[in-house]
Design a protein around this motif. Structure first.
Motif, mmCIF file in Angstrom:
data_model
loop_
_atom_site.group_PDB
_atom_site.id
_atom_site.type_symbol
_atom_site.label_atom_id
_atom_site.label_comp_id
_atom_site.label_asym_id
_atom_site.label_seq_id
_atom_site.Cartn_x
_atom_site.Cartn_y
_atom_site.Cartn_z
ATOM 1 N N LEU A 1 21.526 12.564 57.470
ATOM 2 C CA LEU A 1 20.291 12.636 58.247
ATOM 3 C C LEU A 1 20.111 14.013 58.890
ATOM 4 O O LEU A 1 19.138 14.236 59.610
ATOM 5 N N GLN A 2 21.084 14.910 58.620
ATOM 6 C CA GLN A 2 21.052 16.282 59.130
ATOM 7 C C GLN A 2 21.036 16.313 60.657
ATOM 8 O O GLN A 2 20.309 17.080 61.286
ATOM 9 N N LEU A 3 21.863 15.443 61.238
ATOM 10 C CA LEU A 3 22.002 15.401 62.688
ATOM 11 C C LEU A 3 23.373 15.926 63.067
ATOM 12 O O LEU A 3 24.366 15.594 62.418
ATOM 13 N N HIS A 4 23.416 16.728 64.096
ATOM 14 C CA HIS A 4 24.671 17.369 64.482
ATOM 15 C C HIS A 4 25.073 16.936 65.887
ATOM 16 O O HIS A 4 24.434 17.277 66.877
ATOM 17 N N PHE A 5 26.143 16.146 65.956
ATOM 18 C CA PHE A 5 26.667 15.665 67.224
ATOM 19 C C PHE A 5 28.129 16.078 67.358
ATOM 20 O O PHE A 5 28.830 16.233 66.353
ATOM 21 N N THR A 6 28.554 16.216 68.594
ATOM 22 C CA THR A 6 29.981 16.454 68.826
ATOM 23 C C THR A 6 30.731 15.145 68.567
ATOM 24 O O THR A 6 30.130 14.061 68.519
ATOM 25 N N LYS A 7 32.044 15.253 68.423
ATOM 26 C CA LYS A 7 32.865 14.061 68.207
ATOM 27 C C LYS A 7 32.723 13.094 69.374
ATOM 28 O O LYS A 7 32.651 11.863 69.183
ATOM 29 N N GLU A 8 32.649 13.637 70.589
ATOM 30 C CA GLU A 8 32.504 12.799 71.779
ATOM 31 C C GLU A 8 31.164 12.059 71.775
ATOM 32 O O GLU A 8 31.092 10.876 72.130
ATOM 33 N N GLU A 9 30.105 12.754 71.358
ATOM 34 C CA GLU A 9 28.782 12.135 71.314
ATOM 35 C C GLU A 9 28.730 11.013 70.284
ATOM 36 O O GLU A 9 28.118 9.961 70.521
ATOM 37 N N VAL A 10 29.379 11.231 69.134
ATOM 38 C CA VAL A 10 29.432 10.187 68.104
ATOM 39 C C VAL A 10 30.183 8.968 68.626
ATOM 40 O O VAL A 10 29.772 7.818 68.401
ATOM 41 N N GLU A 11 31.292 9.215 69.336
ATOM 42 C CA GLU A 11 32.070 8.114 69.906
ATOM 43 C C GLU A 11 31.241 7.345 70.942
ATOM 44 O O GLU A 11 31.287 6.111 70.993
ATOM 45 N N ASP A 12 30.479 8.075 71.762
ATOM 46 C CA ASP A 12 29.621 7.423 72.761
ATOM 47 C C ASP A 12 28.600 6.523 72.075
ATOM 48 O O ASP A 12 28.378 5.379 72.499
ATOM 49 N N LEU A 13 27.970 7.034 71.036
ATOM 50 C CA LEU A 13 26.972 6.249 70.295
ATOM 51 C C LEU A 13 27.611 5.029 69.648
ATOM 52 O O LEU A 13 27.072 3.921 69.702
ATOM 53 N N PHE A 14 28.776 5.246 69.032
ATOM 54 C CA PHE A 14 29.452 4.164 68.318
ATOM 55 C C PHE A 14 29.815 3.030 69.281
ATOM 56 O O PHE A 14 29.487 1.865 69.038
ATOM 57 N N HIS A 15 30.468 3.374 70.384
ATOM 58 C CA HIS A 15 30.900 2.351 71.333
ATOM 59 C C HIS A 15 29.715 1.699 72.040
ATOM 60 O O HIS A 15 29.755 0.503 72.358
ATOM 61 N N SER A 16 28.661 2.449 72.271
ATOM 62 C CA SER A 16 27.490 1.902 72.954
ATOM 63 C C SER A 16 26.753 0.880 72.097
ATOM 64 O O SER A 16 26.068 -0.006 72.624
ATOM 65 N N CYS A 17 26.889 0.999 70.788
ATOM 66 C CA CYS A 17 26.180 0.089 69.879
ATOM 67 C C CYS A 17 27.088 -0.975 69.273
ATOM 68 O O CYS A 17 26.604 -2.000 68.780
ATOM 69 N N ASP A 18 28.393 -0.747 69.299
ATOM 70 C CA ASP A 18 29.350 -1.738 68.785
ATOM 71 C C ASP A 18 29.616 -2.765 69.879
ATOM 72 O O ASP A 18 30.686 -2.828 70.468
ATOM 73 N N ILE A 19 28.622 -3.625 70.131
ATOM 74 C CA ILE A 19 28.671 -4.492 71.301
ATOM 75 C C ILE A 19 29.695 -5.614 71.174
ATOM 76 O O ILE A 19 30.123 -6.176 72.183
ATOM 77 N N ASP A 20 30.087 -5.970 69.951
ATOM 78 C CA ASP A 20 31.062 -7.053 69.806
ATOM 79 C C ASP A 20 32.488 -6.529 69.681
ATOM 80 O O ASP A 20 33.432 -7.299 69.503
ATOM 81 N N GLY A 21 32.649 -5.209 69.768
ATOM 82 C CA GLY A 21 33.985 -4.622 69.724
ATOM 83 C C GLY A 21 34.689 -4.791 68.399
ATOM 84 O O GLY A 21 35.917 -4.756 68.328
ATOM 85 N N SER A 22 33.927 -4.907 67.319
ATOM 86 C CA SER A 22 34.513 -5.144 65.992
ATOM 87 C C SER A 22 34.944 -3.860 65.301
ATOM 88 O O SER A 22 35.470 -3.902 64.188
ATOM 89 N N GLU A 23 34.701 -2.716 65.956
ATOM 90 C CA GLU A 23 34.995 -1.400 65.365
ATOM 91 C C GLU A 23 34.159 -1.154 64.116
ATOM 92 O O GLU A 23 34.577 -0.456 63.203
ATOM 93 N N GLY A 24 32.987 -1.752 64.101
ATOM 94 C CA GLY A 24 32.047 -1.540 63.002
ATOM 95 C C GLY A 24 30.635 -1.836 63.481
ATOM 96 O O GLY A 24 30.427 -2.711 64.319
ATOM 97 N N ILE A 25 29.661 -1.075 62.961
ATOM 98 C CA ILE A 25 28.264 -1.242 63.366
ATOM 99 C C ILE A 25 27.574 -2.215 62.412
ATOM 100 O O ILE A 25 27.447 -1.942 61.213
ATOM 101 N N GLN A 26 27.142 -3.357 62.933
ATOM 102 C CA GLN A 26 26.416 -4.324 62.134
ATOM 103 C C GLN A 26 24.935 -3.975 62.113
ATOM 104 O O GLN A 26 24.497 -3.049 62.780
ATOM 105 N N PHE A 27 24.154 -4.749 61.340
ATOM 106 C CA PHE A 27 22.764 -4.374 61.092
ATOM 107 C C PHE A 27 21.954 -4.251 62.382
ATOM 108 O O PHE A 27 21.268 -3.247 62.589
#
Length: 244
Positions: A101-127
């Motif tokens: 998608l040609q988006l550039h985030f730091t590793k910390e920003e990606v982790e923030d996004l991942f954890h903020s959206c992985d609400i069930d704590g499954s270590e994976g982003i569902q639909f």
């Protein structure tokens, strides 16, 4: 509008997520991202100058079929980046997704996004979590001074859907502080028919469905998850009644 249906799945979803937020001490983990979103919402509310296409909660509900159609179009995008077809997008797949998608985030920003959206704590982003993730990125990146940093949705319909969801939140944010509170919900639910006020229990129920960490305030991220469930992207049910 057809037969009214409450939203029973949200009760279990809310309690499950609320428990996980307490267990993981996630309120601090989400604080940075939610603060960014809050500032963004405050700025957008000010720029709107009180203008909105929504006049009542009913006018939002009537748009649910369009919301549902627009969000369902993301299924193909999700499957494209779910490279092992296991129904979730892991960190590596998310990184490759952001690169494409040609988006550039730091590793910390990606982790923030991942954890903020992985609400069930499954270590994976569902639909449904993927929808929230893209909407958050779209919102955070949209007003950029550089065109190269704008999220390329490749879909005007999807961009319009995200913009309208943001507008719905801004309509509900009556005092313009970038988050929702119970007073906002009372005012929104009673705005359409002030002579037919919604019972206090209704307002408490709807607010509780959104306020997962039980801090008395609802961030845009929390609102997004509840809103997607209200819209019902996985079903063709009749319009829900948020006032019952």
């Amino acid at each position: 509008m057809g037969k009214c249906h409450p939203c029973p799945p949200l009760k279990s979803l809310s309690s499950r997520i609320g428990g996980m937020l307490c267990n993981y001490g996630s309120s601090n983990k989400y604080k940075k991202l939610d603060s960014k979103l809050e500032r963004k919402m405050i700025a957008m509310k000010r720029s709107a100058s009180g203008q909105s296409n929504f006049k009542s909660i009913d006018s939002i509900i009537l748009r649910f079929p369009q919301f549902r159609e627009g969000l369902r179009n993301l299924r193909g995008v999700f499957e494209q980046y779910d490279e092992d077809s296991n129904g979730t997008i892991d960190r590596e797949e998310l990184n490759r997704c952001l690169e494409k998608l040609q988006l550039h985030f730091t590793k910390e920003e990606v982790e923030d996004l991942f954890h903020s959206c992985d609400i069930d704590g499954s270590e994976g982003i569902q639909f449904n979590e993927f929808i929230v993730l893209l909407c958050l990125i779209y919102l955070l990146m949209k007003p950029s001074s550089s065109p190269d940093n704008t999220l390329k949705m490749h879909s005007l319909q999807l961009e319009a859907t995200f913009d309208t969801i943001v507008e719905a939140f801004l309509f509900l944010d009556k005092n313009g502080d970038g988050k929702l509170n119970k007073k906002d919900m009372v005012k929104a639910l009673n705005e359409a028919s002030p002579w037919e006020r919604s019972p206090a229990r209704v307002t408490r129920t709807r607010f509780k469905e959104m306020d997962w960490d039980k801090n008395g305030k609802v961030s845009f991220r929390e609102f997004l998850f509840a809103f997607i469930n209200w819209v019902g992207i996985e079903s063709d049910e009749e319009l829900p009644d948020l006032g019952t």
